[in-house]
Design a protein around this motif. Sequence first.
Motif, PDB file in Angstrom:
ATOM      1  N   UNK A   1      50.314  65.825  55.102  1.00 27.43           N
ATOM      2  CA  UNK A   1      51.086  65.718  56.341  1.00 27.43           C
ATOM      3  C   UNK A   1      50.227  66.012  57.570  1.00 27.43           C
ATOM      4  N   UNK A   2      49.481  67.109  57.611  1.00 31.06           N
ATOM      5  CA  UNK A   2      48.628  67.324  58.790  1.00 31.06           C
ATOM      6  C   UNK A   2      47.538  66.270  58.915  1.00 31.06           C
ATOM      7  N   UNK A   3      47.046  65.767  57.772  1.00 34.18           N
ATOM      8  CA  UNK A   3      46.008  64.723  57.803  1.00 34.18           C
ATOM      9  C   UNK A   3      46.561  63.427  58.392  1.00 34.18           C
ATOM     10  N   UNK A   4      47.727  62.987  57.902  1.00 31.44           N
ATOM     11  CA  UNK A   4      48.341  61.759  58.423  1.00 31.44           C
ATOM     12  C   UNK A   4      48.636  61.885  59.907  1.00 31.44           C
ATOM     13  N   UNK A   5      49.135  63.044  60.313  1.00 32.61           N
ATOM     14  CA  UNK A   5      49.504  63.256  61.717  1.00 32.61           C
ATOM     15  C   UNK A   5      48.277  63.211  62.615  1.00 32.61           C
ATOM     16  N   UNK A   6      47.250  63.938  62.229  1.00 35.33           N
ATOM     17  CA  UNK A   6      46.041  63.984  63.044  1.00 35.33           C
ATOM     18  C   UNK A   6      45.378  62.618  63.128  1.00 35.33           C
ATOM     19  N   UNK A   7      45.336  61.906  62.019  1.00 36.80           N
ATOM     20  CA  UNK A   7      44.685  60.591  62.002  1.00 36.80           C
ATOM     21  C   UNK A   7      45.451  59.579  62.848  1.00 36.80           C
ATOM     22  N   UNK A   8      46.777  59.605  62.776  1.00 38.73           N
ATOM     23  CA  UNK A   8      47.581  58.616  63.501  1.00 38.73           C
ATOM     24  C   UNK A   8      47.520  58.835  65.005  1.00 38.73           C
ATOM     25  N   UNK A   9      47.458  60.095  65.437  1.00 41.38           N
ATOM     26  CA  UNK A   9      47.535  60.387  66.863  1.00 41.38           C
ATOM     27  C   UNK A   9      46.235  60.949  67.441  1.00 41.38           C
ATOM     28  N   UNK A  10      45.121  60.766  66.687  1.00 37.10           N
ATOM     29  CA  UNK A  10      43.800  61.215  67.143  1.00 37.10           C
ATOM     30  C   UNK A  10      43.816  62.688  67.567  1.00 37.10           C
TER      31      UNK A  10
ATOM     32  N   UNK B   1      54.450  63.666  66.901  1.00 32.35           N
ATOM     33  CA  UNK B   1      54.526  62.473  66.045  1.00 32.35           C
ATOM     34  C   UNK B   1      55.784  61.656  66.283  1.00 32.35           C
ATOM     35  N   UNK B   2      56.502  61.939  67.370  1.00 31.02           N
ATOM     36  CA  UNK B   2      57.808  61.321  67.569  1.00 31.02           C
ATOM     37  C   UNK B   2      57.776  59.793  67.675  1.00 31.02           C
ATOM     38  N   UNK B   3      56.642  59.232  67.990  1.00 33.28           N
ATOM     39  CA  UNK B   3      56.574  57.785  68.165  1.00 33.28           C
ATOM     40  C   UNK B   3      56.380  57.011  66.884  1.00 33.28           C
ATOM     41  N   UNK B   4      56.198  57.684  65.754  1.00 36.36           N
ATOM     42  CA  UNK B   4      55.898  56.977  64.515  1.00 36.36           C
ATOM     43  C   UNK B   4      56.793  57.464  63.368  1.00 36.36           C
ATOM     44  N   UNK B   5      57.770  56.625  62.935  1.00 33.80           N
ATOM     45  CA  UNK B   5      58.708  57.048  61.884  1.00 33.80           C
ATOM     46  C   UNK B   5      58.041  57.448  60.580  1.00 33.80           C
ATOM     47  N   UNK B   6      56.955  56.776  60.190  1.00 32.63           N
ATOM     48  CA  UNK B   6      56.309  57.116  58.931  1.00 32.63           C
ATOM     49  C   UNK B   6      55.626  58.486  58.975  1.00 32.63           C
ATOM     50  N   UNK B   7      55.482  59.039  60.188  1.00 27.56           N
ATOM     51  CA  UNK B   7      54.905  60.376  60.319  1.00 27.56           C
ATOM     52  C   UNK B   7      56.004  61.399  60.590  1.00 27.56           C
ATOM     53  N   UNK B   8      56.851  61.142  61.596  1.00 24.68           N
ATOM     54  CA  UNK B   8      57.846  62.160  61.923  1.00 24.68           C
ATOM     55  C   UNK B   8      58.851  62.363  60.792  1.00 24.68           C
ATOM     56  N   UNK B   9      59.056  61.341  59.972  1.00 23.48           N
ATOM     57  CA  UNK B   9      59.977  61.504  58.848  1.00 23.48           C
ATOM     58  C   UNK B   9      59.469  62.570  57.877  1.00 23.48           C
ATOM     59  N   UNK B  10      58.165  62.624  57.653  1.00 21.66           N
ATOM     60  CA  UNK B  10      57.591  63.646  56.773  1.00 21.66           C
ATOM     61  C   UNK B  10      57.833  65.045  57.334  1.00 21.66           C
ATOM     62  N   UNK B  11      57.612  65.204  58.617  1.00 16.60           N
ATOM     63  CA  UNK B  11      57.845  66.499  59.259  1.00 16.60           C
ATOM     64  C   UNK B  11      59.329  66.871  59.217  1.00 16.60           C
TER      65      UNK B  11
END
Length: 395
Positions: A196-205, A263-273
């Motif tokens: 989860x932290x990896x996906x979040x950091x990678x998606x939003x730099x 991560x609010x702009x990306x459902x595949x990320x905010x859904x995990x959170x």
Amino acid sequence: MLNIVDKQKEERIPPVLRLGFRPLFLMAGIYAVFSIAVWVWLFTSGSPSPLNVPTMWWHAHEMLFGVAMAVVAGFLLTAVQTWTGVKGTSGARLAFIVMLWLLARILFWIDVPLSVIAIVDTAFLAMTGWEVGYRVVVTKRWRNLFFIPMLLVAVSANLASYATVKGMPPFSSNALWQAMLWWFMILISVMGGRVIPFFTAKRFQLESPKPLLWLDILAILPLLLLAVMSFFPLLPALISAALMATAGLAQAYRLYRWQGLKSMGEPLVWSLHLFYLALPIGLLAKAVFISNPWVSHTLIHLFAMGTLAGVILAMIARVSMGHTGREIYKGPKFRFAYASLVLATLVRVVGAIVWPEYLQIWVIIAGIGWALAFGGFVMNFGPMLLKARVDGHPG
């Protein structure tokens, strides 16, 4: 040990059998809809059960060992290829594993000895463990050896679950279900801390937060102790409440550090959170209401539907996109499925706690929301799982 995939040989394998996530995610999604529909029908209609096991036992077992364990197996059989560089299970070998899972589900509807179902169901988990463990050991990727004892525990628990139907072990089915729910929470905590932290950091730099060992221990060790304590119901409730409160606070801080608010702009990320958030909320709520049997019992669904099913739904959507060669963040509009599952969870938990006299209505509404969520996955991602990768790569 990196195996080079023979593309011609790969193309002779039906796409759905080229990696474990394909058939097992698809079957889990279909079965999630089917099994909850059967449960709602049996729970609300009072009709005689056509199953050869107690209805409540079947519901709990199939949510954990049917739906959720199929996803765990599909994930591990797929991820082990990335971890080790050894080609994942595919073709006839994968078909055999899937057949074991499916056969165990079908046998509940046929008049066969319970021991036969137990052997088939356990063979599915054992075969999965072998396929994963062998690759980890031969490549010495010891970091991922954690999953082997976890699967061994699951195998033992599954066998014990069948024995509880006959009243054989010195503990009840309910104790086992509670322990297995904590098992899944441990698994999600470990995997969530990795991805989860990896996906979040990678998606939003963003800069990924470094794991804190003390925080991970405070968040996960109490879950292990709670799993063990499930078999000792006479222990003081205050001990359980303290463990839940400790884990809940640690899990909440851990999740905060993963920067989900960005991560609010990306459902595949905010859904995990969002779905992971159900874990600390559930722990803290159970700690507060530990002395209220009805509330404490009902809160189990916050873990089962919110954390377990929610994280599963978010992960299988993401994995299905990535491992079929698609751009992960350009997939189907899937917010409705997440919203349906959130609504189903709130109705099943809050509705049942506040207005228990309308429990049947809450179960029906929750079942509809659940079916929309997992049915949406099957409709949107099922065709991807049945077809070859769009980028022409194997897998």
